[in-house]
Design an enzyme around this catalytic site. Structure first.
Site, PDB file in Angstrom:
ATOM      1  N   ASN A   7     -14.385 -22.227   3.432  1.00 55.02           N
ATOM      2  CA  ASN A   7     -13.150 -21.441   3.445  1.00 55.02           C
ATOM      3  C   ASN A   7     -13.108 -20.740   4.801  1.00 55.02           C
ATOM      4  OD1 ASN A   7     -11.016 -19.730   3.084  1.00 55.02           O
ATOM      5  ND2 ASN A   7     -11.772 -18.804   1.195  1.00 55.02           N
ATOM      6  N   ARG A  91     -10.935 -25.277   1.666  1.00 57.12           N
ATOM      7  CA  ARG A  91      -9.857 -24.573   0.978  1.00 57.12           C
ATOM      8  C   ARG A  91      -8.720 -24.336   1.985  1.00 57.12           C
ATOM      9  NH1 ARG A  91      -8.671 -18.369   0.680  1.00 57.12           N
ATOM     10  NH2 ARG A  91      -6.993 -18.433  -0.840  1.00 57.12           N
ATOM     11  N   HIS A 181      -3.435 -19.260  -5.533  1.00 59.57           N
ATOM     12  CA  HIS A 181      -4.537 -19.267  -6.522  1.00 59.57           C
ATOM     13  C   HIS A 181      -4.478 -20.509  -7.412  1.00 59.57           C
ATOM     14  CE1 HIS A 181      -4.259 -14.623  -6.310  1.00 59.57           C
ATOM     15  NE2 HIS A 181      -5.283 -14.999  -5.579  1.00 59.57           N
ATOM     16  N   ASN A 213      -8.424  -8.908  -6.081  1.00 60.44           N
ATOM     17  CA  ASN A 213      -7.778  -8.170  -4.982  1.00 60.44           C
ATOM     18  C   ASN A 213      -6.364  -8.674  -4.806  1.00 60.44           C
ATOM     19  OD1 ASN A 213      -9.595  -6.285  -4.059  1.00 60.44           O
ATOM     20  ND2 ASN A 213     -10.776  -7.855  -2.970  1.00 60.44           N
ATOM     21  N   ARG A 243      -1.524  -4.977  -1.797  1.00 57.94           N
ATOM     22  CA  ARG A 243      -0.229  -5.644  -1.605  1.00 57.94           C
ATOM     23  C   ARG A 243       0.782  -5.101  -2.600  1.00 57.94           C
ATOM     24  NH1 ARG A 243      -2.509 -11.725  -1.892  1.00 57.94           N
ATOM     25  NH2 ARG A 243      -4.472 -11.199  -0.887  1.00 57.94           N
ATOM     26  N   GLU A 386     -13.401 -21.281  -8.005  1.00 62.61           N
ATOM     27  CA  GLU A 386     -12.549 -22.044  -7.095  1.00 62.61           C
ATOM     28  C   GLU A 386     -13.368 -23.019  -6.239  1.00 62.61           C
ATOM     29  OE1 GLU A 386     -10.773 -18.038  -6.429  1.00 62.61           O
ATOM     30  OE2 GLU A 386      -9.015 -19.186  -5.838  1.00 62.61           O
TER      31      GLU A 386
HETATM   32  P1  ADP Z   1     -10.509 -11.593  -4.241  1.00 58.01           P
HETATM   33  O1  ADP Z   1     -11.218 -12.899  -4.495  1.00 58.01           O
HETATM   34  O2  ADP Z   1      -9.029 -11.648  -4.401  1.00 58.01           O
HETATM   35  O3  ADP Z   1     -10.949 -10.865  -3.009  1.00 58.01           O
HETATM   36  P2  ADP Z   1     -11.920 -10.728  -6.651  1.00 58.01           P
HETATM   37  O4  ADP Z   1     -11.422 -11.717  -7.624  1.00 58.01           O
HETATM   38  O5  ADP Z   1     -13.329 -10.811  -6.199  1.00 58.01           O
HETATM   39  O6  ADP Z   1     -10.946 -10.601  -5.415  1.00 58.01           O
HETATM   40  O7  ADP Z   1     -11.679  -9.270  -7.302  1.00 58.01           O
HETATM   41  C1  ADP Z   1     -11.982  -8.099  -6.637  1.00 58.01           C
HETATM   42  C2  ADP Z   1     -11.637  -6.934  -7.548  1.00 58.01           C
HETATM   43  O8  ADP Z   1     -12.393  -7.074  -8.743  1.00 58.01           O
HETATM   44  C3  ADP Z   1     -11.951  -5.575  -6.966  1.00 58.01           C
HETATM   45  O9  ADP Z   1     -10.829  -4.715  -7.130  1.00 58.01           O
HETATM   46  C4  ADP Z   1     -13.106  -5.080  -7.819  1.00 58.01           C
HETATM   47  O10 ADP Z   1     -13.048  -3.715  -8.016  1.00 58.01           O
HETATM   48  C5  ADP Z   1     -12.932  -5.825  -9.098  1.00 58.01           C
HETATM   49  N1  ADP Z   1     -14.245  -6.036  -9.744  1.00 58.01           N
HETATM   50  C6  ADP Z   1     -15.221  -6.819  -9.344  1.00 58.01           C
HETATM   51  N2  ADP Z   1     -16.310  -6.685 -10.144  1.00 58.01           N
HETATM   52  C7  ADP Z   1     -15.980  -5.762 -11.060  1.00 58.01           C
HETATM   53  C8  ADP Z   1     -16.667  -5.166 -12.158  1.00 58.01           C
HETATM   54  N3  ADP Z   1     -17.914  -5.499 -12.469  1.00 58.01           N
HETATM   55  N4  ADP Z   1     -15.976  -4.251 -12.887  1.00 58.01           N
HETATM   56  C9  ADP Z   1     -14.696  -3.927 -12.598  1.00 58.01           C
HETATM   57  N5  ADP Z   1     -14.010  -4.473 -11.559  1.00 58.01           N
HETATM   58  C10 ADP Z   1     -14.650  -5.355 -10.814  1.00 58.01           C
END
Ligand code: ADP
Length: 401
Positions: A7, A91, A181, A213, A243, A386
């Site tokens: 990625n 990706r 996604h 996120n 966002r 993914e």
């Molecule tokens: P991306 O891939 O879009 O960067 P992720 O799918 O990894 O994001 O999600 C990140 C989010 O998930 C963050 O806001 C984080 O706080 C939340 N997160 C990750 N692990 C936990 C957990 N154990 N408990 C609560 N929230 C979590």
């Protein structure tokens, strides 16, 4: 067969080496701040080895050299040489209307991905750099495959992907909803169909909630996406970490005029300073916002309530779009881990006969059914993967060569 999943971002390169015999992740890591000061490298193996060090990498080819060293030498070594890598899966964020499935890379494919740069300036340009650096590193004999975030959504009908703008903008600039996604929505919806006892997905109506996120929902009928919340870019839909999600378009032009902002400045605000961060003022990270809320922070609570309300509105809309729903799936960082949010969403869906299995819902990051035995609609937590989807597509394409 070992597949390296890549990625590539403009200043980063994430990798994961997967052994397809048993679909086992062998090692993964990240090259950070490529081509800028403060470069670093992070590498973890499935056995628990972890290293993190500072290193300057002038470009993506230099980053691949670092990846090679980590995978083939020293304590974090998992293969003897790069010759063991059968194929590479990349990706790609934006496949536009050109790519409705994963494909083998050739010069025409690279040119097509480049032609989509105007639709995803930061992402697609970086992906092309990543592909070129991989070809330079591995040579032309190692097959490379591209897997698009958008392609699973290619089945959306025009009534779902067009907006009420003059049609000429769609014709001239391909302005439409693409959705993102896709690999995640594909992976978890397929698994959900299996859990429903309908592995071919025929006759199923599923809503997948990828909440991380970046977040998006998809409405999936008979295994095909009919609508999704993200749009031309990954900004549309409900409020995310930083966002905005959907906003009345004239609110944007109004703020730009009042504050004298350029399109690039407004774009930065919508992508980096809005959402949970923009409302709470606390953080874009869900854990920080949740902690603040439980400590009585009123704006954190407002951000939490807004996101939940918006998700519920989209679920309601998608149930109507699908003409009913068999199952709702929660996935990604927040979807897999945020017990309270899932509980509140499901309690708000009681009107459609949804009930909650509280004990099952009190778990994190594992596949589990969280609806009650008497629930009219089933609900699951299904951890997404993914990288595995990219590796599976790469394997299938390489085996068909
Ligand atoms: P991306 O891939 O879009 O960067 P992720 O799918 O990894 O994001 O999600 C990140 C989010 O998930 C963050 O806001 C984080 O706080 C939340 N997160 C990750 N692990 C936990 C957990 N154990 N408990 C609560 N929230 C979590």
């Amino acid at each position: 067969m070992k597949i390296l999943v890549i990625n590539a971002g403009s200043s980063s390169l994430k990798y994961q080496l997967i052994d397809m015999d048993g679909e086992k992740m062998l090692a993964k890591g990240l090259c950070g701040r490529i081509g800028i000061d403060g470069g670093y490298f992070d590498h973890k193996t499935a056995d628990g080895y972890h290293t993190h060090y500072d290193v300057q990498m002038k470009d993506h080819t230099a980053a691949f050299a670092e990846v090679k060293k980590a995978l083939t030498e020293g304590e974090g070594k998992v293969i003897d040489s790069f010759d063991e890598v059968t194929a590479i899966g990349h990706r790609i964020v934006q496949g536009g209307a050109i790519f409705d499935k994963s494909v083998l890379v050739d010069e025409k494919v690279i040119a097509d991905i480049e032609s989509l740069i105007p639709l995803a300036p930061l992402h697609n340009a970086a992906h092309v750099q990543g592909i070129r650096a991989a070809i330079e590193t591995f040579g032309k004999d190692v097959p490379e495959v591209v897997v698009f975030d958008t392609s699973f959504h290619a089945t959306m009908p025009p009534k779902a992907y067009l907006w009420g703008l003059p049609y000429e903008y769609y014709e001239k600039y391909a302005v439409r909803r693409y959705g993102f996604h896709g690999t995640s929505h594909r992976f978890v919806s397929k698994r959900c169909a299996e859990l429903l006892g309908k592995p071919d997905a025929k006759g199923t109506k599923i809503i997948t909630c990828h909440i991380g996120n970046g977040s998006s929902l998809a409405a999936i009928k008979d295994g095909k996406v009919i609508d999704t919340t993200m749009g031309l870019t990954p900004l549309d839909g409900f409020m995310m970490g930083s966002r905005s999600g959907a906003v009345d378009p004239s609110a944007i032009t109004f703020i730009m005029e009042k504050e004298g902002l350029s399109p690039a400045e407004m774009d930065e605000i919508l992508n980096k300073k809005s959402g949970m961060l923009g409302i709470s003022g606390v953080s874009s990270d869900d854990r920080d916002v949740t902690k603040a809320m439980t400590e009585g922070h009123e704006m954190a609570k407002l951000a939490w309530d807004m996101r939940e309300y918006q998700i519920l509105k989209y679920i309601g809309g998608f149930v109507t779009a699908l003409g009913g729903v068999d199952a709702i799936v929660f996935t990604a960082g927040i979807g897999e881990n945020q017990i309270q949010l899932r509980k509140e969403i499901m309690e708000n869906l009681a009107y459609m006969g949804m009930t909650l299995n509280e004990e099952n819902n009190n778990t994190r990051g594992q596949e589990i059914e969280i609806s009650g035995a008497d629930s009219a609609v089933r609900a699951f937590v299904i951890p997404t993967n993914e990288e595995l989807v990219i590796a599976r597509d790469t394997k299938a394409i390489v085996e068909a060569l």
